[in-house]
Design an enzyme around this catalytic site. Sequence first.
Site, PDB file in Angstrom:
ATOM      1  N   ARG A 216     -12.722 -22.040  61.537  1.00  0.00           N
ATOM      2  CA  ARG A 216     -13.909 -21.718  60.751  1.00  0.00           C
ATOM      3  C   ARG A 216     -14.235 -22.848  59.779  1.00  0.00           C
ATOM      4  O   ARG A 216     -15.397 -23.202  59.587  1.00  0.00           O
ATOM      5  CB  ARG A 216     -13.704 -20.431  59.958  1.00  0.00           C
ATOM      6  CG  ARG A 216     -13.496 -19.163  60.741  1.00  0.00           C
ATOM      7  CD  ARG A 216     -14.772 -18.642  61.366  1.00  0.00           C
ATOM      8  NE  ARG A 216     -15.181 -19.483  62.484  1.00  0.00           N
ATOM      9  CZ  ARG A 216     -14.535 -19.500  63.645  1.00  0.00           C
ATOM     10  NH1 ARG A 216     -13.500 -18.742  63.839  1.00  0.00           N
ATOM     11  NH2 ARG A 216     -14.966 -20.270  64.620  1.00  0.00           N
TER      12      ARG A 216
ATOM     13  N   VAL B  17     -21.502 -17.669  57.986  1.00  0.00           N
ATOM     14  CA  VAL B  17     -21.444 -16.562  58.941  1.00  0.00           C
ATOM     15  C   VAL B  17     -20.562 -16.957  60.130  1.00  0.00           C
ATOM     16  O   VAL B  17     -20.676 -18.071  60.657  1.00  0.00           O
ATOM     17  CB  VAL B  17     -22.855 -16.195  59.457  1.00  0.00           C
ATOM     18  CG1 VAL B  17     -22.787 -15.068  60.469  1.00  0.00           C
ATOM     19  CG2 VAL B  17     -23.762 -15.825  58.290  1.00  0.00           C
ATOM     20  N   CYS B  18     -19.690 -16.048  60.545  1.00  0.00           N
ATOM     21  CA  CYS B  18     -18.834 -16.283  61.699  1.00  0.00           C
ATOM     22  C   CYS B  18     -19.356 -15.504  62.901  1.00  0.00           C
ATOM     23  O   CYS B  18     -19.276 -14.275  62.930  1.00  0.00           O
ATOM     24  CB  CYS B  18     -17.397 -15.867  61.381  1.00  0.00           C
ATOM     25  SG  CYS B  18     -16.296 -15.961  62.805  1.00  0.00           S
ATOM     26  N   MET B  19     -19.925 -16.213  63.857  1.00  0.00           N
ATOM     27  CA  MET B  19     -20.337 -15.613  65.130  1.00  0.00           C
ATOM     28  C   MET B  19     -19.936 -16.599  66.223  1.00  0.00           C
ATOM     29  O   MET B  19     -20.169 -17.805  66.082  1.00  0.00           O
ATOM     30  CB  MET B  19     -21.843 -15.362  65.173  1.00  0.00           C
ATOM     31  CG  MET B  19     -22.347 -14.327  64.190  1.00  0.00           C
ATOM     32  SD  MET B  19     -24.072 -13.819  64.495  1.00  0.00           S
ATOM     33  CE  MET B  19     -24.987 -15.325  64.144  1.00  0.00           C
TER      34      MET B  19
ATOM     35  N   ASN C  92     -16.710 -11.033  58.515  1.00  0.00           N
ATOM     36  CA  ASN C  92     -17.256 -12.184  59.234  1.00  0.00           C
ATOM     37  C   ASN C  92     -18.340 -12.935  58.472  1.00  0.00           C
ATOM     38  O   ASN C  92     -19.009 -13.805  59.031  1.00  0.00           O
ATOM     39  CB  ASN C  92     -17.792 -11.728  60.592  1.00  0.00           C
ATOM     40  CG  ASN C  92     -16.765 -10.950  61.389  1.00  0.00           C
ATOM     41  OD1 ASN C  92     -16.990  -9.790  61.738  1.00  0.00           O
ATOM     42  ND2 ASN C  92     -15.610 -11.543  61.648  1.00  0.00           N
TER      43      ASN C  92
END
Length: 224
Positions: A11, A132-134, A125
């Site tokens: 990340r 933003v974690c996607m 997330n």
Amino acid sequence: MLDIKKRAAERKKQQEEDERRQAELEAEEKKSGKKADAQVGLPAHHRALSNRSLMITKDLQMLMLPDIIKMRYPKVGDVREIEFLVSPEDGYWKGGNFLFNVKFPPEYNMVPPIVKCLTKVYHPNIDYNTDVCMSILRVAKSEEDGGWTATRGLQDVVTNMIVLFLEPVASDALNIPVGNTMMKQKDVFERNVKASMRGERVDGQTFEVQPIKYDFSSGKKGAK
């Protein structure tokens, strides 16, 4: 169980890449002194479209928004930056309003757009720095990893915004403390989400009372 520390390192690397692309985008805007590659609504012969603008225009033509999402352009006539308001009707964050900013880097659509959540939210997330974690926001290493490829588009990004609130992934947390709480103490996690939605202080963070009012009066797809 996935290695959370490894995920956190990934990340961080992705955030650094997003920051680099964001800096390139800002430098391009400063150098050109222009607001956009193309002005929405102008006849085609008035301005030659870049590859990026052609792809964005194609995405917008194909975009279908459900009732829980509204859209607007923060800079009138500039299609390189779009804001979406997500208002979940189900899940932990039901009844809230969450503002997302989407910017398209010069390399789009060979690389994914840059997505930020401008609303502070207690979510595994989404961190408190708007990141933003996607999986779709990472360039794919293979066809099976769910990452970004040139066949993806804005519709996929919007769909994943909805999924964030319906199916949060604690094992792939960007906000690691929240992810750990969700995995190990689900009852505490649920209480914390509810408290944050009421505007209470949670884990040392202050949140606004939901639903937050945003001006999206121009309609689902924004003013053109």
